[in-house]
Design a protein around this motif. Structure first.
Motif, mmCIF file in Angstrom:
data_model
loop_
_atom_site.group_PDB
_atom_site.id
_atom_site.type_symbol
_atom_site.label_atom_id
_atom_site.label_comp_id
_atom_site.label_asym_id
_atom_site.label_seq_id
_atom_site.Cartn_x
_atom_site.Cartn_y
_atom_site.Cartn_z
ATOM 1 N N ARG A 6 0.812 -1.208 0.000
ATOM 2 C CA ARG A 6 0.000 0.000 0.000
ATOM 3 C C ARG A 6 0.849 1.263 0.000
ATOM 4 N NH1 ARG A 6 -4.871 0.082 3.999
ATOM 5 N NH2 ARG A 6 -3.326 -0.428 5.554
ATOM 6 N N PHE A 10 2.074 9.833 -1.903
ATOM 7 C CA PHE A 10 1.315 10.697 -2.809
ATOM 8 C C PHE A 10 1.575 12.162 -2.527
ATOM 9 C CE2 PHE A 10 -1.934 12.375 -0.010
ATOM 10 C CZ PHE A 10 -1.745 11.584 1.097
ATOM 11 N N GLU A 90 3.470 15.230 16.848
ATOM 12 C CA GLU A 90 2.754 15.995 15.835
ATOM 13 C C GLU A 90 3.039 17.470 16.050
ATOM 14 O OE1 GLU A 90 -1.496 14.256 15.190
ATOM 15 O OE2 GLU A 90 -0.666 13.504 17.052
ATOM 16 N N PRO A 100 3.178 13.614 10.932
ATOM 17 C CA PRO A 100 3.508 13.099 12.266
ATOM 18 C C PRO A 100 4.829 12.338 12.215
ATOM 19 C CG PRO A 100 1.259 12.565 11.671
ATOM 20 C CD PRO A 100 1.905 13.103 10.448
ATOM 21 N N GLU A 119 4.127 9.840 7.340
ATOM 22 C CA GLU A 119 3.335 10.118 6.150
ATOM 23 C C GLU A 119 3.952 9.491 4.898
ATOM 24 O OE1 GLU A 119 -0.244 11.990 4.998
ATOM 25 O OE2 GLU A 119 0.601 11.459 6.921
ATOM 26 N N GLU A 135 -0.342 25.191 3.701
ATOM 27 C CA GLU A 135 -1.772 24.980 3.499
ATOM 28 C C GLU A 135 -2.459 26.305 3.256
ATOM 29 O OE1 GLU A 135 -3.350 22.525 6.663
ATOM 30 O OE2 GLU A 135 -2.914 20.824 5.356
ATOM 31 N N GLN A 136 -3.262 26.308 2.254
ATOM 32 C CA GLN A 136 -4.031 27.504 1.912
ATOM 33 C C GLN A 136 -5.473 27.195 2.252
ATOM 34 O OE1 GLN A 136 -2.399 30.227 0.432
ATOM 35 N NE2 GLN A 136 -4.298 31.279 0.979
ATOM 36 N N TYR A 137 -6.021 27.919 3.231
ATOM 37 C CA TYR A 137 -7.358 27.559 3.686
ATOM 38 C C TYR A 137 -8.458 28.193 2.853
ATOM 39 C CZ TYR A 137 -4.819 25.906 7.687
ATOM 40 O OH TYR A 137 -3.946 25.250 8.493
ATOM 41 N N GLU A 139 -10.049 29.669 -0.865
ATOM 42 C CA GLU A 139 -10.009 29.726 -2.318
ATOM 43 C C GLU A 139 -9.489 31.099 -2.685
ATOM 44 O OE1 GLU A 139 -11.704 27.454 -4.840
ATOM 45 O OE2 GLU A 139 -10.980 26.194 -3.216
ATOM 46 N N ALA B 21 -15.332 25.169 -0.184
ATOM 47 C CA ALA B 21 -14.275 26.063 0.257
ATOM 48 C C ALA B 21 -14.774 27.496 0.343
ATOM 49 C CB ALA B 21 -13.108 25.981 -0.709
ATOM 50 N N PHE B 826 -5.373 5.058 6.168
ATOM 51 C CA PHE B 826 -4.531 5.823 7.080
ATOM 52 C C PHE B 826 -5.058 7.247 7.169
ATOM 53 C CE2 PHE B 826 -0.986 2.808 5.956
ATOM 54 C CZ PHE B 826 -1.001 2.208 7.183
ATOM 55 N N SER B 828 -3.746 11.041 8.848
ATOM 56 C CA SER B 828 -2.503 11.544 9.425
ATOM 57 C C SER B 828 -2.687 12.332 10.722
ATOM 58 C CB SER B 828 -1.751 12.389 8.407
ATOM 59 O OG SER B 828 -2.627 13.238 7.751
ATOM 60 N N HIS B 829 -3.911 12.644 11.092
ATOM 61 C CA HIS B 829 -4.073 13.488 12.272
ATOM 62 C C HIS B 829 -4.658 12.717 13.455
ATOM 63 C CE1 HIS B 829 -3.401 17.355 10.218
ATOM 64 N NE2 HIS B 829 -3.813 16.664 9.179
ATOM 65 N N GLN B 856 -8.441 22.050 14.816
ATOM 66 C CA GLN B 856 -9.170 22.540 13.662
ATOM 67 C C GLN B 856 -10.192 21.489 13.298
ATOM 68 O OE1 GLN B 856 -5.843 23.020 11.110
ATOM 69 N NE2 GLN B 856 -6.317 25.167 10.881
ATOM 70 N N ASP B 881 -3.763 4.860 -0.039
ATOM 71 C CA ASP B 881 -3.852 4.128 1.209
ATOM 72 C C ASP B 881 -4.190 5.046 2.361
ATOM 73 O OD1 ASP B 881 -1.534 5.486 1.259
ATOM 74 O OD2 ASP B 881 -0.349 3.881 2.122
ATOM 75 N N SER B 882 -4.167 6.319 2.113
ATOM 76 C CA SER B 882 -4.519 7.215 3.210
ATOM 77 C C SER B 882 -5.478 8.271 2.694
ATOM 78 C CB SER B 882 -3.273 7.873 3.781
ATOM 79 O OG SER B 882 -2.643 8.605 2.773
ATOM 80 N N PRO B 884 -6.438 11.769 1.904
ATOM 81 C CA PRO B 884 -5.772 13.051 1.726
ATOM 82 C C PRO B 884 -6.578 14.160 2.385
ATOM 83 C CG PRO B 884 -6.889 12.431 -0.265
ATOM 84 C CD PRO B 884 -7.078 11.306 0.687
ATOM 85 N N ILE B 885 -5.908 15.211 2.712
ATOM 86 C CA ILE B 885 -6.570 16.325 3.372
ATOM 87 C C ILE B 885 -6.462 17.537 2.467
ATOM 88 C CG2 ILE B 885 -6.502 17.858 5.358
ATOM 89 C CD1 ILE B 885 -5.092 15.292 6.660
ATOM 90 N N PRO B 887 -6.720 21.287 2.322
ATOM 91 C CA PRO B 887 -6.765 22.353 3.341
ATOM 92 C C PRO B 887 -8.003 23.232 3.221
ATOM 93 C CG PRO B 887 -4.865 22.615 1.893
ATOM 94 C CD PRO B 887 -5.470 21.317 1.564
ATOM 95 N N GLN B 888 -8.518 23.366 2.004
ATOM 96 C CA GLN B 888 -9.701 24.219 1.840
ATOM 97 C C GLN B 888 -10.918 23.635 2.537
ATOM 98 O OE1 GLN B 888 -7.550 23.861 -0.618
ATOM 99 N NE2 GLN B 888 -7.436 25.674 -1.892
ATOM 100 N N TYR B 890 -11.120 22.602 5.568
ATOM 101 C CA TYR B 890 -11.228 22.897 6.994
ATOM 102 C C TYR B 890 -12.422 23.814 7.205
ATOM 103 C CZ TYR B 890 -6.774 20.926 8.443
ATOM 104 O OH TYR B 890 -5.768 20.075 8.754
ATOM 105 N N HIS B 893 -11.550 27.095 8.642
ATOM 106 C CA HIS B 893 -10.523 27.758 7.823
ATOM 107 C C HIS B 893 -9.272 28.062 8.628
ATOM 108 C CE1 HIS B 893 -12.743 31.408 9.103
ATOM 109 N NE2 HIS B 893 -13.813 30.731 8.764
#
Lengths: 206, 976
Positions: A6, A10, A90, A100, A119, A135-137, A139, B21, B826, B828-829, B856, B881-882, B884-885, B887-888, B890, B893
């Motif tokens: 697995r 990515f 973390e 992590p 990761e 990270e861009q929160y 748009e 978003a 998986f 990650s948080h 968050q 396998d995991s 993905p996150i 960010p938009q 959240y 935000h």
């Protein structure tokens, strides 16, 4: 667990740099060990004094909340009195994504620590935590442009109407007068199109 | 035609732009975020220097914060770990805030202006003791003394280096206090040895050497604390609480002096308690309700200085500039507080006397901290920081309340919602827009904004206009169901009603039933329930909520219930129950006034019915045989199912009391499994469709039952933290149990995994989050349950001929044939809380709301969790396998909800939208549309463009009409 099959990293590694120099990462202190290391966020340096409060809002979390610590001005954190075993660290910083980190504190060789990013399963030779990505929160709002107005449904409606109003008469003018007459005759033969003639049943009866 | 087709394609494209978003300028439109700090434990003022005056506070939510003294805003704030309670704070060197936390183990210094941590030192003691932080005011060594775990430390204030350490555990001294001598070179450590001996030590402050050691026997021993009165005098009560013992140790020996309390008050009838104050030369003695101030004379005798009858709170000592010592005293008297400041040696006169009118919803005064400033006429002015019973923080200066923080909201226990009243004739909508001119101006600004013609000031004005839109903060029900009241119960026993539009407090009520009384020593609120939701026959009634609490934290203490009207915020009724509260069951029945029936289960497994009306009893008598309930016993790892049997026999009010008998039990082997989490479906969840179409055009029927319980058990060894056990010793077993029959529908073991487990149960699926020790990562798994008995119903012919079993009722009695599908990913948080979105009809696809460790909240489309092979084939979700996150996604935000404890989702009337409320130390509210707002126009819908288009079209019609008229005329002339 089919872990290896697995394994398919990515994540685009943006900022990660692996340091090759090895360092002792811990010290024996009473019954536990001390884990310490820096958190390096490169853009903090470049942004410089613009974001003075940011570094102070970074939290480092051991084992999902067992203990929480903060960064010193030089970017270092430390966890005291950590027993030997496998631990998880973390980093919580708004605007950055940190992987992590798995930390193995060896009981046999005191002071030896192995660290690996969970990761992407990369081992760290030195405990330097760096964000995987920013990270861009939000748009990003596209700036106003004529194109976007034209592209929008409303703009297209207007555009279509304009074409019909202004371009069609031009096309008609450019048409051959002979053809025009033919077409007009054809229309006259068919008569004024009424609602009834538009209905399929009425059309068949014609 | 080609153009038409093009339009369609474009429309389609625009609807594919990803999801939920936010744009940055949309922040605050739908959401609000409030920062709190919690109940203040300790406060230190920093007002000496010119510039920003601030107060540093530490709270019971483990927050250290710097507040603006002028307005009460937070300059900076740090939320420490949940087991990192702050023991002491202080300011060193005038620029560092020092905190001692975790029972005297961690000493940290924070930069005063910006809150950056400067240094951190770990103090490693082995014993047990009080933790004391002592920051000397005199002496230029910049030393800080800390006492923790039986060790005394001297730490340099500049870099946190430990200069010396003295282990005091060897002497088996239970240290009561540490004081520094006048010259700063000697530390006096005093405490109790065993229970009948008193000991003092003198420790050199420079190097930690033990200079002197004295002990004295106290026959009978002490009761309560030993309070320092002056530098070498301590006061304690003897074991009978009738005699004061003053301990003086000026030199090598300890002198004990006994003074009976009856000397002060004549005949002492009540039990005396020494109030824990930090005063010099005087101390306070509480006898029954009155407070007696006892002064230490210069000859070492005790004498009464004053007496106050009302309940009183006394501040710590404040040293005024002339070496005078001042004390702040606050008394509470029917709606008013009296704040006075007295000098210790001139007790009869007060420096200051103020009367402040206080909202009686704030309750009594809990703590007071005073600070002085020099007025322009060189006299002393005083300000007081008051902590009230409802945990709010108030600054009082010059007889007025300067600011007030509702910090009770940092400890929310439970949340429910209430609808707002329907619009009545009296309330005019036209009031919303002030005038036509204002309205036009607003819209002109908006058009300018859309066309990007607006200047910077205009942009600010537009943003203000959007945020302060009075539309969203009106106190009437709206068509979409976005405006509601959030009814919030806090740990202080106060009920708040928050408006969902802007988060303001509509009303607040300190519940009288949850206040300390004779019968109820330490009442705590447990839960909130919607008691009365009038909609059909009882439209004129106001909705009300039920508050369930109990008298103390022990399981068999008596319960308290209270009913509160959610429109007026008045307590309608309250009852002191004669039984305990173990569980509250909301029954799906209501009486004729829309009051919901509740069964309160006590520890003897008896159910008590509320409301206590004959009508309610009639309803329940009919349904009694159909009521099943279960109880989870985590101690012995047993889950039991119960059914109600008959009325109680022994009780006086036995008509409303029902006994139950055990129906089934699931016993987990206690040596290998321990229950760590149980989750059920939400009662108010609506499921729209029973079937799920998978990609190969096949249909699967969901197994939807309200009586399913998800149970996670783990090996008892791994109840501790990550890293404490090897993967081979850890396992996690999950069960899905039918709570009516006790049948285990599904069981799965995750080897090498451990808790904490956070789970969400919705429709026919469970998502749970746990830690995988092998991969050393967090994992999330999903279990979906499908009903196999209906799988044959796919044949159209059968459906037409009626040979299907779709109409047969689903019953827990029948043995279901279920198929489960499961898959793990998986993640990650770390997770603190998990919830699922709820919508009114259940049509909208569900999203998981996950509170990550960084506090968050992350929104994850559950679709990607579905273990359907076909979706992958379709290429909808890339196979990873995991999870993905993005960010938009959240929900919060760029904001954080510190100390997140719970996420509550509330369906709006609009099907596409869910209201989300997250509470922790901070509060956050927003509304989200998991599948975009398909049933309404979005906020950023460009009305201006629509308007322009319409105008353009109308103009074009006129232009063309005129043109055609002209042409026709020309044609007619040309024909002539």
């Amino acid at each position: 667990m089919a872990g290896i099959q697995r394994c398919k990293p990515f994540i685009v590694v943006l900022l990660l740099q692996i340091f090759i120099s090895a360092l002792s990462l811990s010290s024996v202190n009473g019954d536990g060990y001390t884990i310490n290391g820096p958190v390096k966020i490169q853009s903090f340096g470049t942004k410089g004094f613009g974001h003075p409060g940011k570094l102070s809002n970074v939290k480092v979390i051991l084992n999902g909340g067992q203990s929480v610590t903060f960064l010193r001005p030089d970017g270092y954190f430390s966890f005291h009195n950590v027993p030997a075993g496998t631990h998880l660290i973390e980093v919580d910083a708004i605007g950055y994504f940190f992987s992590p980190v798995r930390i193995d504190v060896s009981a046999r060789n005191p002071g030896q620590i192995q660290a690996a990013l969970t990761e992407n399963r990369k081992g760290l030779t030195e405990l330097v935590l760096e964000p995987l990505r920013e990270e861009q929160y939000y748009e990003i709002r596209e700036p106003f442009s004529i194109i976007s107005v034209v592209k929008s449904p409303m703009g297209l409606m207007v555009g279509f109407m304009l074409i019909v109003v202004f371009l069609m008469p031009k096309l008609m003018e450019n048409m051959d007068p002979e053809e025009m007459r033919q077409a007009q005759e054809q229309m006259r033969n068919q008569g004024v199109p009424s609602l009834a003639s538009l209905l399929p049943g009425a059309a068949r009866s014609n | 035609m080609a153009i038409r087709a093009f339009v369609l394609v474009l429309l389609f494209c625009s609807s594919l732009i990803p999801s939920f978003a936010l744009y940055e300028d949309q922040v605050g439109l739908m959401d609000w975020h409030q920062q709190y700090i919690g109940k203040v434990k300790d406060a230190v003022f920093h007002t000496q220097k010119a510039g920003r005056k601030r107060v540093i506070v530490s709270t019971e939510e483990n927050v250290v914060a710097s507040l603006d003294l002028r307005h009460g805003q937070i300059f900076w704030r740090h939320v420490l770990g949940s087991n990192d309670a702050i023991d002491g704070i202080g300011i060193a060197l005038g620029k560092f805030v020092i905190t001692l936390s975790s029972g005297g183990v961690i000493l940290r210094a924070w930069n005063l202006p910006d809150g950056q941590m400067v240094w951190e030192t770990s103090l490693q003691g082995s014993g047990m003791s009080k933790s004391v932080l002592l920051i000397p005011k005199v002496g230029g060594d910049n030393l800080i003394f800390g006492l923790g775990k039986g060790c005394l430390y001297a730490v340099s204030a500049i870099d946190g280096e430990i200069l010396w350490k003295r282990d005091m555990t060897a002497e088996s001294l239970e240290i009561q206090q540490v004081i520094q001598a006048v010259d700063g070179d000697v530390l006096h450590v005093s405490g109790i040895i065993g229970s009948t001996q008193f000991g003092t030590y003198k420790v050199d402050a420079k190097n930690g050497e033990l200079l002197e050691h004295n002990t004295a026997d106290v026959p009978g021993g002490f009761s309560g604390e030993v309070i320092p009165v002056s530098r070498n005098t301590l006061v304690a009560l003897d074991f009978t609480r009738t005699t004061l013992i003053s301990i003086q140790s000026p030199d090598r020996e300890i002198i004990l002096e006994h003074t009976p309390i009856s000397d002060f008050v004549g005949d002492s009838s009540g039990i005396a308690v020494i109030l824990p104050t930090k005063l010099t030369g005087i101390f306070a003695l509480k006898i029954e309700t009155s407070v007696l101030f006892v002064r230490l004379t210069s000859e070492g005798k005790l004498e009464v200085a004053g007496k106050i009858k009302q309940p009183t709170v006394i501040s710590d000592m404040l040293a005024l500039s002339e070496g005078q010592q001042a004390v702040g005293i606050v008394q509470h008297e029917d709606g008013k507080i009296h704040f006075s400041v007295k000098l210790v040696h001139d007790w009869d006169n007060s420096l200051l006397k103020e009367r402040i009118v206080m909202d009686h919803q704030r309750g009594l005064i809990d703590k007071v901290f005073i600070n002085n400033y020099i007025r322009t006429d060189r006299s002393h002015g005083f300000r007081a920081l008051i902590v009230m019973e409802d945990h709010s923080l108030i600054l009082v200066q010059q007889g007025e309340i300067v600011w007030c923080r509702e910090d009770g909201l940092a400890s929310v226990i439970d949340v429910t919602t209430s609808e707002l009243p329907v619009e009545k004739d009296g309330v005019s909508v036209a009031k919303v827009e002030h005038s036509l001119f204002e309205w036009l101006k607003g819209h002109l600004l908006k058009i300018k904004g859309t066309l990007m013609l607006a200047s910077a000031e205009d942009l600010v004005a537009i943003q203000d206009l959007r945020l302060k839109s009075s539309e969203k903060s009106k106190l009437i029900r709206d068509h979409n169901g976005f405006r509601k009241l959030l009814i919030v119960l806090t740990r202080a026993g106060k009920l708040f009603a928050l408006h969902t539009g802007d988060g303001r407090i509509v009303w607040s009520l300190l519940l009288a039933s949850l206040r300390k009384t004779e019968a109820c020593e330490r009442p705590t609120g447990l839960n909130l329930y919607q008691w009365q939701v009038p909609h059909h026959h009882a439209m004129d009634e106001n909705p009300s909520v039920l508050i369930v609490g109990k008298c103390s934290s022990s399981s068999d203490s008596l319960g308290v219930i209270s009913f509160v009207d959610t429109y007026t915020g008045k307590e309608l009724n309250s009852l002191n129950l004669l039984h305990s509260v173990a569980q509250v069951i909301q029954l799906p029945f209501t009486d004729s006034t829309e009051q919901r029936l509740h069964l309160i289960i006590d520890t003897d497994k008896r159910g008590h019915l509320y409301p206590r009306t004959p009508e309610a009893r009639e309803i329940i008598q009919r349904e009694l045989s159909n009521l099943y309930w279960y109880s989870v016993d985590t101690e012995s790892s047993v889950i039991r199912g119960h059914v109600f049997k008959s009325n109680c026999i022994s009780e006086a009010t036995n008509e409303y009391c029902f006994t139950s008998r055990d129906l089934w039990s699931v016993v987990f082997p206690s040596e290998s499994e321990k229950i760590i989490a149980t989750v059920t479906r939400k009662v108010n969840e609506v499921v729209h469709t029973q079937a799920k179409v998978i990609a190969d055009q096949d249909v699967m029927y969901k197994y939807i039952s309200k009586n399913l319980l998800f149970v996670a058990t783990a090996a008892p060894k791994v109840s501790g933290e990550i890293g404490s056990v090897m993967p081979e010793e850890a396992w996690l077993v999950v069960y899905i149990i039918d709570t009516v029959t006790g049948r285990i529908l599904h069981r799965m073991t995750h080897h090498g995994s451990q808790g904490p487990v956070h789970a969400v149960f919705s429709e026919n699926w469970v998502v749970y989050h746990y830690f995988n020790l092998r991969a050393h990562r967090y994992e999330m798994s999903v279990i979906e349950i499908y009903d196999q008995s209906r799988a044959d119903n796919k044949d159209v012919l059968k459906l037409v001929l009626g040979k299907h079993n779709l109409t047969s009722p689903i019953s827990s009695y029948s043995r279901p044939e279920v198929v489960t599908k499961s898959q793990s990913y998986f993640f990650s948080h770390s997770v603190k809380a998990m919830a699922v979105t709820l919508t009114a009809k259940g049509i909208t696809s569900k999203h998981l709301l996950i509170g990550t460790i960084g506090d968050q909240r992350y929104l994850d489309p559950r679709r990607s969790l579905n273990p359907s092979q076909a979706e992958k084939e379709e290429g909808v979700i890339p196979l990873t396998d995991s999870l993905p996150i993005i960010p938009q996604s959240y929900v919060t935000h760029a904001l954080k909800v510190e100390g997140l404890r719970g996420i509550v989702t509330i369906p709006a009337k609009l099907e596409s939208t869910t209201l989300v409320f997250a509470h922790g130390v901070d509060l956050f509210f927003t509304r989200i549309a998991p599948s975009r707002t398909y049933d309404s126009l979005t906020e950023d819908f460009s009305y201006a463009l629509l308007l322009i288009t319409i105008v353009a079209l109308v103009a074009a019609i006129f232009v063309t009409w005129i043109l055609s008229e002209k042409k026709e005329l020309r044609d007619k002339w040309s024909c002539l």
